[in-house]
Design an enzyme around this catalytic site. Structure first.
Site, PDB file in Angstrom:
ATOM      1  N   GLU A  71      34.578  31.970  74.735  1.00 64.79           N
ATOM      2  CA  GLU A  71      34.406  31.386  76.075  1.00 64.79           C
ATOM      3  C   GLU A  71      34.958  29.957  76.125  1.00 64.79           C
ATOM      4  OE1 GLU A  71      32.180  32.652  74.090  1.00 64.79           O
ATOM      5  OE2 GLU A  71      30.507  31.291  73.683  1.00 64.79           O
ATOM      6  N   GLY A  76      28.329  37.955  63.292  1.00 67.68           N
ATOM      7  CA  GLY A  76      28.919  39.113  62.605  1.00 67.68           C
ATOM      8  C   GLY A  76      27.867  40.135  62.212  1.00 67.68           C
ATOM      9  N   GLU A 106      35.553  38.958  59.770  1.00 70.57           N
ATOM     10  CA  GLU A 106      36.072  37.750  59.101  1.00 70.57           C
ATOM     11  C   GLU A 106      35.106  36.632  59.442  1.00 70.57           C
ATOM     12  OE1 GLU A 106      38.548  37.503  57.076  1.00 70.57           O
ATOM     13  OE2 GLU A 106      39.468  39.461  57.388  1.00 70.57           O
ATOM     14  N   CYS A 132      37.360  28.239  58.771  1.00 74.30           N
ATOM     15  CA  CYS A 132      36.650  29.108  57.825  1.00 74.30           C
ATOM     16  C   CYS A 132      37.095  28.815  56.405  1.00 74.30           C
ATOM     17  CB  CYS A 132      36.912  30.569  58.172  1.00 74.30           C
ATOM     18  SG  CYS A 132      38.657  30.967  58.237  1.00 74.30           S
ATOM     19  N   GLU A 141      27.914  26.205  55.996  1.00 74.82           N
ATOM     20  CA  GLU A 141      29.138  25.743  56.643  1.00 74.82           C
ATOM     21  C   GLU A 141      28.814  24.546  57.512  1.00 74.82           C
ATOM     22  OE1 GLU A 141      30.700  29.031  59.001  1.00 74.82           O
ATOM     23  OE2 GLU A 141      32.623  28.624  58.062  1.00 74.82           O
ATOM     24  N   GLY A 178      34.295  35.208  63.389  1.00 79.67           N
ATOM     25  CA  GLY A 178      33.343  34.229  63.914  1.00 79.67           C
ATOM     26  C   GLY A 178      32.277  33.949  62.880  1.00 79.67           C
TER      27      GLY A 178
HETATM   28  P1  NAD Z   1      30.705  32.641  67.033  1.00 74.08           P
HETATM   29  O1  NAD Z   1      30.236  33.639  66.069  1.00 74.08           O
HETATM   30  O2  NAD Z   1      29.723  31.782  67.706  1.00 74.08           O
HETATM   31  O3  NAD Z   1      31.561  33.312  68.193  1.00 74.08           O
HETATM   32  C1  NAD Z   1      32.690  34.124  67.918  1.00 74.08           C
HETATM   33  C2  NAD Z   1      32.928  35.082  69.072  1.00 74.08           C
HETATM   34  O4  NAD Z   1      31.813  35.971  69.156  1.00 74.08           O
HETATM   35  C3  NAD Z   1      33.035  34.410  70.435  1.00 74.08           C
HETATM   36  O5  NAD Z   1      34.025  35.081  71.189  1.00 74.08           O
HETATM   37  C4  NAD Z   1      31.653  34.642  71.029  1.00 74.08           C
HETATM   38  O6  NAD Z   1      31.655  34.640  72.437  1.00 74.08           O
HETATM   39  C5  NAD Z   1      31.326  36.024  70.488  1.00 74.08           C
HETATM   40  N1  NAD Z   1      29.904  36.357  70.437  1.00 74.08           N
HETATM   41  C6  NAD Z   1      28.841  35.522  70.337  1.00 74.08           C
HETATM   42  N2  NAD Z   1      27.688  36.230  70.322  1.00 74.08           N
HETATM   43  C7  NAD Z   1      28.032  37.542  70.417  1.00 74.08           C
HETATM   44  C8  NAD Z   1      27.291  38.759  70.449  1.00 74.08           C
HETATM   45  N3  NAD Z   1      25.967  38.771  70.376  1.00 74.08           N
HETATM   46  N4  NAD Z   1      27.967  39.930  70.552  1.00 74.08           N
HETATM   47  C9  NAD Z   1      29.309  39.940  70.606  1.00 74.08           C
HETATM   48  N5  NAD Z   1      30.069  38.813  70.605  1.00 74.08           N
HETATM   49  C10 NAD Z   1      29.436  37.626  70.491  1.00 74.08           C
HETATM   50  O7  NAD Z   1      31.778  31.757  66.211  1.00 74.08           O
HETATM   51  P2  NAD Z   1      32.577  30.498  66.698  1.00 74.08           P
HETATM   52  O8  NAD Z   1      31.607  29.367  66.782  1.00 74.08           O
HETATM   53  O9  NAD Z   1      33.432  30.822  67.871  1.00 74.08           O
HETATM   54  O10 NAD Z   1      33.588  30.274  65.458  1.00 74.08           O
HETATM   55  C11 NAD Z   1      33.214  29.600  64.321  1.00 74.08           C
HETATM   56  C12 NAD Z   1      32.850  30.562  63.198  1.00 74.08           C
HETATM   57  O11 NAD Z   1      33.931  31.455  62.962  1.00 74.08           O
HETATM   58  C13 NAD Z   1      32.633  29.874  61.881  1.00 74.08           C
HETATM   59  O12 NAD Z   1      31.489  30.384  61.229  1.00 74.08           O
HETATM   60  C14 NAD Z   1      33.878  30.201  61.070  1.00 74.08           C
HETATM   61  O13 NAD Z   1      33.734  30.159  59.690  1.00 74.08           O
HETATM   62  C15 NAD Z   1      34.204  31.553  61.560  1.00 74.08           C
HETATM   63  N6  NAD Z   1      35.631  31.860  61.346  1.00 74.08           N
HETATM   64  C16 NAD Z   1      35.984  32.747  60.352  1.00 74.08           C
HETATM   65  C17 NAD Z   1      37.322  32.999  60.090  1.00 74.08           C
HETATM   66  C18 NAD Z   1      37.746  33.978  59.011  1.00 74.08           C
HETATM   67  O14 NAD Z   1      38.870  34.451  59.079  1.00 74.08           O
HETATM   68  N7  NAD Z   1      36.921  34.282  58.035  1.00 74.08           N
HETATM   69  C19 NAD Z   1      38.304  32.384  60.850  1.00 74.08           C
HETATM   70  C20 NAD Z   1      37.907  31.502  61.842  1.00 74.08           C
HETATM   71  C21 NAD Z   1      36.567  31.254  62.091  1.00 74.08           C
END
Ligand code: NAD
Length: 508
Positions: free
Chosen positions: A195, A250, A267, A301, A401, A245
């Protein structure tokens, strides 16, 4: 703070009107069923950047139905690899032709430096090209060693409709780690960007049209996680969810998807160490540590947010990293000289600071930084380059993290201790080793629990090399050949040559 390299606000052109983001469903740009929208303000400049349709279940439902119909029609799932590759290559060219436009929106929404956004967008074009090459060269197996009258063929079918849920830290890059590979395999998709960063995903939707992608193959729904991503994780018509995320979300997605037993690829986060042995090239290691912790403001990440340094050289390494940290250009993301930009939100800035405060209370020392900072001429939130030493393995700053420009320094004496500290984490995304001794490097690389281990370097990546984590850093792999494999269902064809089958029912 005055000793830092701060880049003040520049007089760069910021669009006067917000970029308008609508859902892409069945080949049409649509407002939300509710008619509601939400605004994204720039985390560095405080200005309005984009206005997006606020999706809910009704919008997600329409997009999933469109993706299902497109998949079942065969308009994409049953065309030749050559046809798919042709469109993917066109998309790559279009991305390259739109780098400036896309990079500006990426920088304004995420707060990352413009030079980095340009590199990410143009680098993503290469992921599309690589996926196009796989679309034409992927194949299954054949077995003609099963007997003279048998032939076995294992084919790879596209898995079906794939939900893609992406984060804010590398919005376009992460989408490009998933989408071209799913498309190369023949899948159709529903995408939900974060978002906080919807614009470049929507811009890609426009480019897909221009490239000739059939309607309904790629659908985009905008909005918040549970409202849109919830249905994308549970709907019966979805065959797979790929998510990047946080670990907490996850796990929630994995649990939700289990009700229909769909495949889940994750991921997630990391707490990635760079381990420095006493015989390392310290200049090079210090530079890679500085890069590893500040790249993308540490909101990465793959951030090397902890280093594990041999105790004989820890003073020298910390001193060098502090010196280098002061030279890194923090400040206005729109200045091409800037290397480190803003923090994504006020709430996140508070969370970073809480980790640092807690570590100090528990006895760690601040070698540099340790708090928010102001960039002259900008309203947004910025955090100082921060080095925390005297960190012990049980502190939250060493285990969780932080997702900010904050380095934790731990020490070791033996290889066993270095490996134990590396593996003493719930995460296992990546790790690095610094030594001039090949045996030290090989032993560490084989014993570290991580999806990627870098030797005498940090964060070099290529479309050919798969990426992903072990333990709670995720499951499945992205990019490379193994990244494509995630989007296949394996089907086995067993064929008899001639009428040689012995009857099972005994003759009367
Ligand atoms: P987040 O988990 O808060 O959100 C990620 C996505 O999930 C967003 O689009 C969000 O709207 C959606 N989301 C949130 N709640 C949900 C639900 N209940 N059901 C379905 N979708 C939902 O993560 P963020 O704050 O956007 O990103 C940061 C995180 O991402 C960090 O922990 C980082 O380590 C991780 N990350 C991992 C990698 C990798 O490749 N391993 C790469 C980039 C970021």
């Amino acid at each position: 703070m005055t000793e830092l390299n701060l880049i003040s606000a520049v007089d760069a052109a910021i669009p006067a009107e917000p970029f308008i983001c609508r859902h892409l469903i069945a080949g049409e740009w649509r407002d939300s069923a509710s008619g509601e929208t939400y605004d994204r303000m720039s985390p560095a400049h405080g200005c309005l950047v984009s206005r997006a349709a606020l999706g809910a279940e009704a919008d997600a439902e329409a997009a999933i139905v469109a993706a299902r119909e497109a998949f079942d029609s065969g308009v994409w799932s049953r065309v030749s690899g050559k046809e798919r590759a042709t469109i993917l290559l066109r998309v790559a060219d279009l991305i390259e032709g739109n780098v400036e436009r896309m990079a500006l929106l990426e920088t304004l929404e995420s707060g990352k430096p413009i030079s980095q956004s340009r590199a990410e967008v143009s680098g993503a074009a290469d992921l599309w090209r690589y996926a196009a090459s796989l679309a034409r060269t992927m194949h299954g197996d054949s077995h003609n060693t099963l007997g003279p009258d048998m032939l076995g063929v294992v084919v790879k079918d596209p898995i079906g409709v794939v939900s893609m849920i992406t984060p804010w830290n590398f919005p376009f890059w992460i989408l490009s780690q998933k989408l071209p590979f799913a498309l190369a395999a023949g899948c159709t998709t529903v995408i939900k960007p974060s978002e906080l960063t919807p614009s470049t995903t929507v811009m890609l939707g426009e480019l897909l049209f221009e490239a000739g992608m059939p309607a309904g193959v790629v659908n985009i729904v905008l909005g918040y996680g549970p409202a849109v991503g919830g249905l994308m994780s549970t709907h019966e018509a979805v065959d797979m969810v790929t998510f990047t995320g946080s670990t907490v979300v996850g796990k929630a997605i994995s649990a939700a998807a289990s009700s229909t037993l769909k495949k889940v690829a994750l991921e997630l986060g990391g707490k990635n160490p760079q381990v420095v042995f006493p015989d390392a090239d310290i200049e090079s290691a210090a530079d890679a540590i500085t890069f590893g912790v500040y790249f993308n403001t540490g909101q990465c990440c793959n951030s090397s947010s902890r280093i594990i340094v041999h105790e004989d050289i820890v003073d020298e390494v910390v001193e060098r990293v502090v010196e280098l940290s002061k030279r890194v250009a923090f400040g206005d993301p729109l200045d091409p000289r800037t290397q480190v930009g803003a923090i994504i939100s006020v709430q996140h800035q508070g969370k970073i600071d809480d980790y640092v405060r807690a570590a100090v209370t528990e006895g760690a020392e601040i070698a540099l930084g340790g708090g928010p900072m102001t960039v002259p001429g900008l309203e947004g939130q910025f955090y100082q380059p921060t080095v925390v030493r005297g960190v012990s393995p049980e502190m939250a700053i060493a285990r969780e993290e932080v997702f900010g420009p904050v380095l934790s320094v731990l020490t070791f004496r033996t290889m066993d201790e270095a490996v134990a500290l590396t593996n003493d984490a719930s995460y296992g995304l990546s790790a690095g080793v610094w030594s001039e001794n090949v045996h030290t490097c090989l032993e560490f690389s084989t014993r570290a629990q991580a999806g990627t281990v870098w030797t005498n370097t940090w964060m070099d990546g290529f479309p050919e090399l798969s990426f992903g984590g072990v333990k709670q850093s995720g499951q499945g792999r992205e990019i490379g050949r193994y990244g494509l494999e995630e989007f296949f269902e394996i089907k086995t064809l067993v064929m008899r040559i001639g009428r040689t089958r012995e009857p099972w029912v005994r003759p009367e």
